[in-house]
Design an enzyme around this catalytic site. Structure first.
Site, PDB file in Angstrom:
ATOM      1  CG  HIS A 216      -2.017   1.259   1.279  1.00  0.00           C
ATOM      2  ND1 HIS A 216      -2.384   1.450   2.206  1.00  0.00           N
ATOM      3  CD2 HIS A 216      -2.212   1.965   0.214  1.00  0.00           C
ATOM      4  CE1 HIS A 216      -3.162   2.514   2.112  1.00  0.00           C
ATOM      5  NE2 HIS A 216      -3.140   2.768   0.703  1.00  0.00           N
ATOM      6  CG  ASP A 217      -0.135   4.500  -2.242  1.00  0.00           C
ATOM      7  OD1 ASP A 217      -0.693   4.412  -1.340  1.00  0.00           O
ATOM      8  OD2 ASP A 217      -0.301   5.180  -3.292  1.00  0.00           O
ATOM      9  CG  ASN A 276      -8.360   7.447   3.461  1.00  0.00           C
ATOM     10  OD1 ASN A 276      -7.973   6.662   4.591  1.00  0.00           O
ATOM     11  ND2 ASN A 276      -8.153   6.816   2.349  1.00  0.00           N
TER      12      ASN A 276
END
Length: 459
Positions: A216-217, A276
């Protein structure tokens, strides 16, 4: 003697292959290939052009030349389905597609198991939307985007832990798939491949090891945060802003659930406790609609606009889809017809700084952790206005950089697996501090102005 490693780093709008050279206390990066990542709408469904990404990756690996290993990272949640012969059953669906509309509201958030923020595009909701489709019923394995590309390089099936933790199907305590949740939702447990950890060798591509990194970046980006000590918050800022803390254990309280914080897996068994935030997506969409004007000139003009004159809640789902972003911002912020791109840009950046402020403050309170500094990494670190506004809003110093934190984290995990770097996260971050450019922004102004603006934005 230095060694060379190749990082394949895929973002929501572009991909690149970066070669890192490590040795003698030096860590240098060279972007050897860039390629676009342009979604395609077919039959009303928004897809990723996964074959185009595969081609771009191979072109980049050829340009990289001989390397000690290869690592792949990308965005989270999206996946491809392969059948028993290994064939891909259709292009992966884009997380901004509307097929999951309303599913989270009907099925709940599973927070007590997965510890994840409720987002309509989480993998679990995508699978519920797809479970009656021929592709789902025919599939042998589900592979998240980096795992799918690694499968095409090596022929090996698996699910890297940090990315698997974003699906909503991983038990945050056991760090393995939740059999009970999969069963309760009527999903097929056999679709989910074995979990592998960052640093494991997946297989080989033309004789070169392919190593699992924080695929996951954001997991790779957090490895690349140049923190000294534990009392820091991070913002990995690009299309999305991932705002949070690095913890040893998940926070699963009722208050954490209500605040919509997520507990995602990190490298070396850490927890990425974060939320997020919409990030620079609204600005990116406006720039596209405006014909890609000079960003530097636009930011200079925006900096001259009155502070906090117009603010919106960037976490409002109205800003999630592509198209007519300017119109939605104008309507939500109540902008006048004569307010041009500079006013709209200042509205976006003030609002994003407010969102950063709220997430940092809530993470600190919910986790009971002191925060003395905010590290802002990724493409957003180049936006000087945003960095300064974030320092002002948070009333904390902001250390901006490195821009290439994701590629650095990817490369450092590979280098450690090869024995070119020794030690844990502290040692890897020390190397980042010593070799990469970092800019410090001190908070300015009156914090009460941000309190007033937050009230106006409904936050």
């Amino acid at each position: 003697m230095s060694e060379r490693f190749a990082a394949v780093d895929l973002g929501a709008s572009s991909g690149r292959v970066v070669v890192g050279r490590l040795g003698g206390g030096e860590l240098t990066l060279d972007v050897v290939h860039r390629f676009p990542n342009e979604p395609v709408r077919v039959g009303g469904t928004l897809h990723w052009d996964i074959l185009g990404l595969h081609r771009g990756m191979l072109d980049g690996l050829r340009a990289a030349g001989p390397v000690a290993s290869i690592g792949i990272d990308s965005w989270a949640v999206d996946y491809g389905l392969i059948d028993a012969t290994g064939a891909l059953l259709g292009n992966p669906v884009h997380y901004r597609d509307s097929r999951t509309d309303g599913i989270a509201e009907r099925y709940g958030d599973f927070y007590e198991i997965a510890g994840l923020q409720t987002l309509p595009f989480n993998t679990v909701y995508q699978l519920i939307a797809a479970r009656e489709t021929p592709q789902y019923l025919t599939a042998e394995h589900l592979l998240l985007i980096p795992d799918l590309l690694a499968y095409w390089l090596t022929g090996q099936v698996g699910a890297e832990y940090t990315n698997a933790s974003t699906t909503g199907l991983l038990d945050v305590r056991t760090r393995n798939w939740s059999e009970s949740l999969v069963s309760d939702l009527g999903l097929r447990a056999g679709l989910l491949p074995p979990i592998r950890q960052p640093g494991e060798v997946i297989g080989h591509y033309q004789g070169t090891p392919v190593v699992a990194v924080g695929s996951h970046d954001t997991a790779s980006a957090i490895v690349g945060v140049p923190a000294a000590g534990a009392d820091f918050a991070y913002i990995s800022c690009g299309t999305w802003s991932l705002v949070g803390l690095e913890l040893d254990h998940p926070v699963l309280s009722r208050e954490s659930r209500q605040a919509n914080f997520t507990n995602e897996g990190g490298v070396d068994g850490t927890i990425r406790y974060l939320r997020n935030v919409m990030g620079l997506w609204p600005l990116q969409e406006c720039l596209r609609e405006w014909g890609s004007p000079d960003l530097g000139q636009l930011l200079t003009a925006a900096a001259a606009e009155p502070a906090l004159a117009h603010v919106v809640d960037l976490d409002d789902p109205v800003f999630l889809p592509p198209g007519d972003m300017e119109g939605r911002l104008r309507k939500t912020a109540g902008l006048a017809a004569g307010d041009g791109p500079a006013v709209i840009t200042r509205c976006i950046l003030d609002s994003l700084a407010l969102a950063h402020r709220r997430a940092v403050r809530q993470a600190r309170e919910l986790a009971g952790r002191e925060v003395n500094v905010v590290h802002l990494v990724g493409g957003g670190a180049l936006n000087e206005l945003l960095c300064q506004l974030t320092a002002d809003a948070c009333a904390l110093p902001v250390l901006a950089g490195p821009v290439e934190a994701t590629a650095l984290g990817n490369l450092l995990v590979q280098a450690r697996a090869a024995g070119a770097v020794e030690g844990g996260l502290d040692a890897m971050r020390a190397l980042v501090r010593e070799t990469q450019r970092i800019v410090r922004y001190e908070p300015r102004g009156d914090a009460s102005a941000w309190d007033d603006a937050a009230a106006r934005a409904g936050r």
